[in-house]
Write a protein that holds these residues in place. Structure first.
Motif, PDB file in Angstrom:
ATOM      1  N   LYS A  26       1.018  -1.015  -0.072  1.00  0.00           N
ATOM      2  CA  LYS A  26       0.110  -0.138   0.025  1.00  0.00           C
ATOM      3  C   LYS A  26       0.339   1.016   0.016  1.00  0.00           C
ATOM      4  O   LYS A  26       0.317   2.286  -0.638  1.00  0.00           O
ATOM      5  CB  LYS A  26      -1.251   0.315   1.443  1.00  0.00           C
ATOM      6  N   LEU A  27       2.342   1.196   0.710  1.00  0.00           N
ATOM      7  CA  LEU A  27       3.097   2.382   0.366  1.00  0.00           C
ATOM      8  C   LEU A  27       3.407   2.287  -0.643  1.00  0.00           C
ATOM      9  O   LEU A  27       3.249   3.730  -0.675  1.00  0.00           O
ATOM     10  CB  LEU A  27       4.068   2.491   1.894  1.00  0.00           C
ATOM     11  N   TYR A  28       3.661   1.989  -1.588  1.00  0.00           N
ATOM     12  CA  TYR A  28       4.484   1.691  -2.790  1.00  0.00           C
ATOM     13  C   TYR A  28       3.338   2.695  -3.531  1.00  0.00           C
ATOM     14  O   TYR A  28       3.496   2.262  -4.393  1.00  0.00           O
ATOM     15  CB  TYR A  28       5.475   0.593  -3.485  1.00  0.00           C
ATOM     16  N   LEU A  29       2.047   2.086  -3.676  1.00  0.00           N
ATOM     17  CA  LEU A  29       1.463   2.046  -4.037  1.00  0.00           C
ATOM     18  C   LEU A  29       0.260   3.399  -4.333  1.00  0.00           C
ATOM     19  O   LEU A  29       0.368   4.505  -5.452  1.00  0.00           O
ATOM     20  CB  LEU A  29      -0.158   1.180  -4.276  1.00  0.00           C
ATOM     21  N   GLN A  30       0.710   4.356  -3.054  1.00  0.00           N
ATOM     22  CA  GLN A  30       0.630   5.428  -2.893  1.00  0.00           C
ATOM     23  C   GLN A  30       1.250   6.113  -2.585  1.00  0.00           C
ATOM     24  O   GLN A  30       1.365   7.914  -2.917  1.00  0.00           O
ATOM     25  CB  GLN A  30      -0.387   5.256  -1.735  1.00  0.00           C
ATOM     26  N   GLY A  31       2.395   6.017  -2.260  1.00  0.00           N
ATOM     27  CA  GLY A  31       3.571   6.739  -1.603  1.00  0.00           C
ATOM     28  C   GLY A  31       3.975   7.420  -0.869  1.00  0.00           C
ATOM     29  O   GLY A  31       2.802   7.768  -0.340  1.00  0.00           O
ATOM     30  N   GLY A  32       4.814   6.647   0.158  1.00  0.00           N
ATOM     31  CA  GLY A  32       4.984   7.008   1.132  1.00  0.00           C
ATOM     32  C   GLY A  32       5.703   8.602   2.034  1.00  0.00           C
ATOM     33  O   GLY A  32       6.396   9.157   1.057  1.00  0.00           O
ATOM     34  N   THR A  33       5.988   8.386   3.047  1.00  0.00           N
ATOM     35  CA  THR A  33       6.613   9.752   3.039  1.00  0.00           C
ATOM     36  C   THR A  33       8.104   9.941   2.897  1.00  0.00           C
ATOM     37  O   THR A  33       8.702  10.482   2.928  1.00  0.00           O
ATOM     38  CB  THR A  33       6.883   9.535   5.114  1.00  0.00           C
ATOM     39  N   GLY A  34       8.416   8.666   2.837  1.00  0.00           N
ATOM     40  CA  GLY A  34       9.897   8.314   2.397  1.00  0.00           C
ATOM     41  C   GLY A  34      10.276   7.389   1.571  1.00  0.00           C
ATOM     42  O   GLY A  34      11.710   6.739   0.770  1.00  0.00           O
ATOM     43  N   LEU A  35       9.315   6.990   1.157  1.00  0.00           N
ATOM     44  CA  LEU A  35       9.850   5.871  -0.631  1.00  0.00           C
ATOM     45  C   LEU A  35       8.338   6.321  -1.724  1.00  0.00           C
ATOM     46  O   LEU A  35       7.446   6.918  -1.294  1.00  0.00           O
ATOM     47  CB  LEU A  35       8.689   4.196   0.405  1.00  0.00           C
ATOM     48  N   PRO A  36       9.610   5.979  -2.435  1.00  0.00           N
ATOM     49  CA  PRO A  36       8.955   6.845  -3.452  1.00  0.00           C
ATOM     50  C   PRO A  36       7.115   5.474  -3.920  1.00  0.00           C
ATOM     51  O   PRO A  36       7.615   4.216  -3.734  1.00  0.00           O
ATOM     52  CB  PRO A  36       9.476   6.661  -4.393  1.00  0.00           C
ATOM     53  N   ARG A  37       6.892   6.688  -4.583  1.00  0.00           N
ATOM     54  CA  ARG A  37       5.560   5.568  -5.019  1.00  0.00           C
ATOM     55  C   ARG A  37       5.887   5.157  -6.561  1.00  0.00           C
ATOM     56  O   ARG A  37       6.149   4.945  -7.177  1.00  0.00           O
ATOM     57  CB  ARG A  37       3.746   6.347  -5.816  1.00  0.00           C
ATOM     58  N   SER A  38       5.780   3.769  -6.568  1.00  0.00           N
ATOM     59  CA  SER A  38       6.392   2.524  -7.313  1.00  0.00           C
ATOM     60  C   SER A  38       5.046   1.413  -7.710  1.00  0.00           C
ATOM     61  O   SER A  38       5.092   0.596  -6.400  1.00  0.00           O
ATOM     62  CB  SER A  38       7.354   2.287  -6.667  1.00  0.00           C
TER      63      SER A  38
END
Length: 422
Positions: A26-38
């Motif tokens: 979900k973090l990679y799906l939406q883009g997190g604070t420090g993780l890029p959307r991928s």
């Protein structure tokens, strides 16, 4: 830089925890604070969670990850799309059918029957009707009459035929340049339909052409965001020029979003690997090869065995010194680097501004196997410790004192003056 919560999720996902795998997807799906959307990375983790029974994972895959991202990973993603299609997710049913039909087609009757059942529930959807006909080729379907009907693509070359037809409607070539109008008028609507179908079957030139259409001033539905999305899809499928342009776009927007510099380097490396000279030149400007720092040059002159002997009981410091030698880090960077958060696979994000105000954020490329192995070893050493926490190493002054003391001992044993360590 990934925050503490994201790093905990990342660690849990790597150890096989399905809840963490779902959260990371979900973090990679939406883009997190420090993780890029991928989307490709999101698909990987969500499919792993789905394989362990997380229902929400395959629902997200079917709803939010398009066929262009799933096509290169058909074997691992097919089950998730099938489950979502069975649950009535419209987009999942379309993608499931397209995965079955892409080269080489999957002809297993049970899978085609599942896809057909899902598509039959979508009455009035033209894409569903087209896919249903292709899944059941023995059932002829009538083509609507047109004033100048194009040649119907044959099953084996449909992707190429849709691309050619789309380019013909747009009056452009594969590089996105305009060509002589010839007979007939330009029809961007028809071009977009053909090119989208070709792109969804894995044709990178189609997504690149769509990106060019969406930035044309004469196109009534001109959209910079749609153009960027199409360009990224072309880049993800290996289009060299699209990769270069994605990299340069991300670099120009680096002040709007800090992680854009990481994305820029990623795409430029991809393009450079395909012998794109412009990408090579851009990388040399953005991330030039680092010159040896003064202290690492002195480190390199010490007898390696002596250095290893003195570091044998200090694994954390040993890992930091190895990274300093491999990536030419300054002394402050080597001592303060958050090793786990800095490693982005293709590059190292060196950012110690929070603890060392005189520093600046910079990107260092992972250029060879030795550097990659050094990072992997360091990650294993630091795995038990939380990022961003002082931990057993103490603060910067304490780390610096230990480093100076150790190097003075090594220098003395090596018969060298220890003054440089100060």
């Amino acid at each position: 830089m990934a925050n503490r919560e994201e790093l905990i999720i990342l660690r849990g996902a790597r150890t096989g925890d399905p809840a963490c795998q779902f959260a990371l997807g979900k973090l990679y799906l939406q883009g997190g604070t420090g993780l890029p959307r991928s989307l490709p990375t999101a698909l990987h983790w969500l499919c792993r969670a789905a394989d362990q029974g997380v229902a929400e994972a395959w629902l997200l895959v079917g709803r939010d990850v398009p066929h262009a991202c799933a096509a290169p990973h058909r074997d691992s993603a097919l089950a998730a799309y099938g489950r979502a299609a069975d649950a009535g997710v419209v987009q999942a049913a379309l993608t499931f059918a397209r995965l079955l039909l892409q080269d080489p087609p999957i002809v297993l009757p049970s899978l085609r029957a599942r896809a057909s059942r899902a598509l039959q529930q979508m009455s009035g959807n033209a894409d569903a009707a087209d896919l249903l006909a292709r899944l059941q080729p023995h059932q002829p379907t009538a083509l609507p009459r047109r004033a100048a009907p194009p040649l119907r693509p044959d099953p084996g070359g449909e992707r190429a035929a849709q691309l050619a037809l789309g380019l013909q409607w747009a009056r452009m070539n594969r590089t996105g340049e305009r060509v002589a109008p010839g007979a007939g008028a330009v029809s961007f609507k028809r071009a977009i339909g053909c090119l989208t179908r070709a792109g969804e079957q894995g044709e990178p030139d189609a997504w690149f052409a769509l990106a060019r259409i969406y930035v044309r001033s004469e196109f009534s539905q001109r959209s910079a965001s749609e153009a960027r999305a199409c360009l990224e899809r072309a880049a993800a499928l290996g289009h060299r020029v699209a990769q270069f342009e994605c990299g340069m776009q991300a670099w120009r927007l680096r002040r709007e979003e800090e992680e854009n510099d990481v994305r820029a380097v990623y795409w430029l490396q991809k393009a450079a690997a395909q012998e794109c000279e412009a990408a090579h030149a851009a990388l040399e400007r953005i991330v030039p090869s680092a010159a040896a720092a003064g202290w690492t040059a002195e480190l390199a002159r010490l007898t390696p065995q002596l250095l290893r002997d003195h570091l044998a009981s200090r694994p954390l410091l040993a890992a930091r010194i190895e990274l300093a030698l491999q990536f030419q880090l300054s002394r402050a960077e080597a001592l303060l680097l958050d090793v786990k958060a800095a490693d982005r696979g293709h590059c190292l994000v060196v950012d110690i501004r929070a603890a060392y105000g005189r520093s600046r954020r910079r990107i260092v490329l992972v250029r060879n196997a030795c550097q990659r192995q050094a990072l992997d070893r360091a990650a294993r050493v630091f795995e038990p410790f939380d990022s961003g926490v002082v931990g057993p190493e103490g603060n910067y002054r304490r780390r610096l004192y230990r480093l100076k003391t150790l190097l003075a001992q090594v220098a003395a044993a090596d018969g060298r003056p220890a003054a440089w360590t100060g």
